[in-house]
Design a protein around this motif. Structure first.
Motif, short mmCIF file in Angstrom:
data_model
loop_
_atom_site.label_atom_id
_atom_site.label_comp_id
_atom_site.label_asym_id
_atom_site.label_seq_id
_atom_site.Cartn_x
_atom_site.Cartn_y
_atom_site.Cartn_z
N LYS A 235 0.83 -1.21 0.00
CA LYS A 235 0.00 0.00 0.00
C LYS A 235 0.86 1.26 0.00
O LYS A 235 0.53 2.25 -0.63
CB LYS A 235 -0.94 0.00 1.19
N ALA A 236 1.97 1.23 0.70
CA ALA A 236 2.88 2.38 0.72
C ALA A 236 3.49 2.58 -0.67
O ALA A 236 3.58 3.71 -1.14
CB ALA A 236 3.97 2.19 1.77
N HIS A 237 3.89 1.48 -1.30
CA HIS A 237 4.43 1.58 -2.67
C HIS A 237 3.40 2.19 -3.61
O HIS A 237 3.73 3.05 -4.42
CB HIS A 237 4.83 0.19 -3.18
N ALA A 238 2.16 1.73 -3.49
CA ALA A 238 1.10 2.23 -4.37
C ALA A 238 0.86 3.73 -4.15
O ALA A 238 0.70 4.48 -5.11
CB ALA A 238 -0.19 1.45 -4.12
N ALA A 239 0.88 4.16 -2.90
CA ALA A 239 0.68 5.59 -2.60
C ALA A 239 1.84 6.41 -3.15
O ALA A 239 1.64 7.50 -3.69
CB ALA A 239 0.54 5.81 -1.09
N ALA A 240 3.06 5.90 -3.01
CA ALA A 240 4.23 6.62 -3.54
C ALA A 240 4.14 6.72 -5.06
O ALA A 240 4.40 7.78 -5.63
CB ALA A 240 5.51 5.92 -3.11
N SER B 203 3.44 8.48 16.58
CA SER B 203 3.85 8.93 15.25
C SER B 203 4.93 10.00 15.38
O SER B 203 4.98 10.73 16.37
CB SER B 203 2.65 9.50 14.48
N THR B 204 5.76 10.06 14.38
CA THR B 204 6.79 11.09 14.40
C THR B 204 6.19 12.47 14.15
O THR B 204 6.80 13.48 14.49
CB THR B 204 7.92 10.78 13.40
N ALA B 205 4.98 12.52 13.59
CA ALA B 205 4.29 13.80 13.44
C ALA B 205 3.94 14.36 14.82
O ALA B 205 4.12 15.55 15.08
CB ALA B 205 3.03 13.64 12.60
N ALA B 206 3.48 13.50 15.72
CA ALA B 206 3.19 13.94 17.09
C ALA B 206 4.47 14.36 17.79
O ALA B 206 4.49 15.34 18.54
CB ALA B 206 2.48 12.83 17.87
N LEU B 207 5.54 13.63 17.55
CA LEU B 207 6.83 13.97 18.15
C LEU B 207 7.33 15.31 17.61
O LEU B 207 7.86 16.12 18.36
CB LEU B 207 7.85 12.87 17.88
N PHE C 281 10.55 13.92 12.69
CA PHE C 281 10.08 14.45 11.41
C PHE C 281 8.94 13.57 10.92
O PHE C 281 9.01 12.34 11.02
CB PHE C 281 11.21 14.45 10.37
N ARG C 282 7.92 14.18 10.36
CA ARG C 282 6.77 13.43 9.86
C ARG C 282 7.19 12.31 8.91
O ARG C 282 8.12 12.47 8.13
CB ARG C 282 5.79 14.36 9.16
N GLY C 283 6.47 11.18 8.99
CA GLY C 283 6.73 10.05 8.11
C GLY C 283 6.97 8.75 8.84
O GLY C 283 7.19 7.72 8.22
N GLY C 284 6.89 8.75 10.17
CA GLY C 284 7.03 7.51 10.94
C GLY C 284 5.75 7.22 11.69
O GLY C 284 5.23 8.10 12.38
N GLN D 105 1.08 6.71 6.11
CA GLN D 105 -0.31 6.46 6.52
C GLN D 105 -0.95 5.41 5.64
O GLN D 105 -1.68 4.54 6.13
CB GLN D 105 -1.14 7.75 6.47
N SER D 106 -0.68 5.48 4.35
CA SER D 106 -1.23 4.48 3.43
C SER D 106 -0.74 3.08 3.78
O SER D 106 -1.50 2.13 3.80
CB SER D 106 -0.86 4.81 1.99
N GLY D 107 0.55 2.98 4.07
CA GLY D 107 1.11 1.68 4.46
C GLY D 107 0.53 1.19 5.77
O GLY D 107 0.18 0.02 5.91
N ALA D 108 0.40 2.09 6.75
CA ALA D 108 -0.13 1.70 8.05
C ALA D 108 -1.60 1.29 7.96
O ALA D 108 -2.03 0.43 8.74
CB ALA D 108 0.04 2.85 9.04
#
Length: 118
Positions: A3-8, A56-60, A79-82, A110-113
């Protein structure tokens, strides 16, 4: 990972995608064509940070904005993305994405998760 590959691919994003287990151990690391070399290390760092802190790294990133001294903690990637991967209420690992703008990294992660929620 699919799903992450597809979103990318849908966004035309040249990223590295990393998945770690609940102990932060590397399970899979895929660098898409034209993704920056540094994105290998950063994607893995984001995934490990998300699983180790169970957030999430966004919250961090928001927390660091309020407490800049947190950036001095070695090995933390605020940094956002984790994103932690959760199944049945438990953190079972994390996904980290790096290579494009922070919002785009976050979108791919998010897509991968979301694959575990499906």
């Amino acid at each position: 990972m699919a799903k992450a590959h597809a979103a990318a691919a849908a966004g035309g994003f040249a990223v590295t995608i990393c998945i770690v287990d609940e102990g932060g151990h590397l399970l899979r690391l895929d660098r898409l064509e034209d993704a920056p070399l540094i994105s290998l290390r950063v994607a893995e760092g984001k995934a490990r940070t998300a699983v180790e802190l169970n957030m999430s790294t966004a919250a961090l990133e928001q927390a660091v904005a309020a407490l800049p001294s947190m950036t001095a903690i070695a090995g933390i990637y605020p940094f956002r993305g984790g994103i932690p991967l959760r199944q049945d209420g438990y953190c079972v690992g994390a996904i980290g994405v790096s290579g494009v703008l922070p919002d785009q990294d976050e979108q791919v992660a998010q897509s991968g998760a979301s694959a575990l929620a499906a």
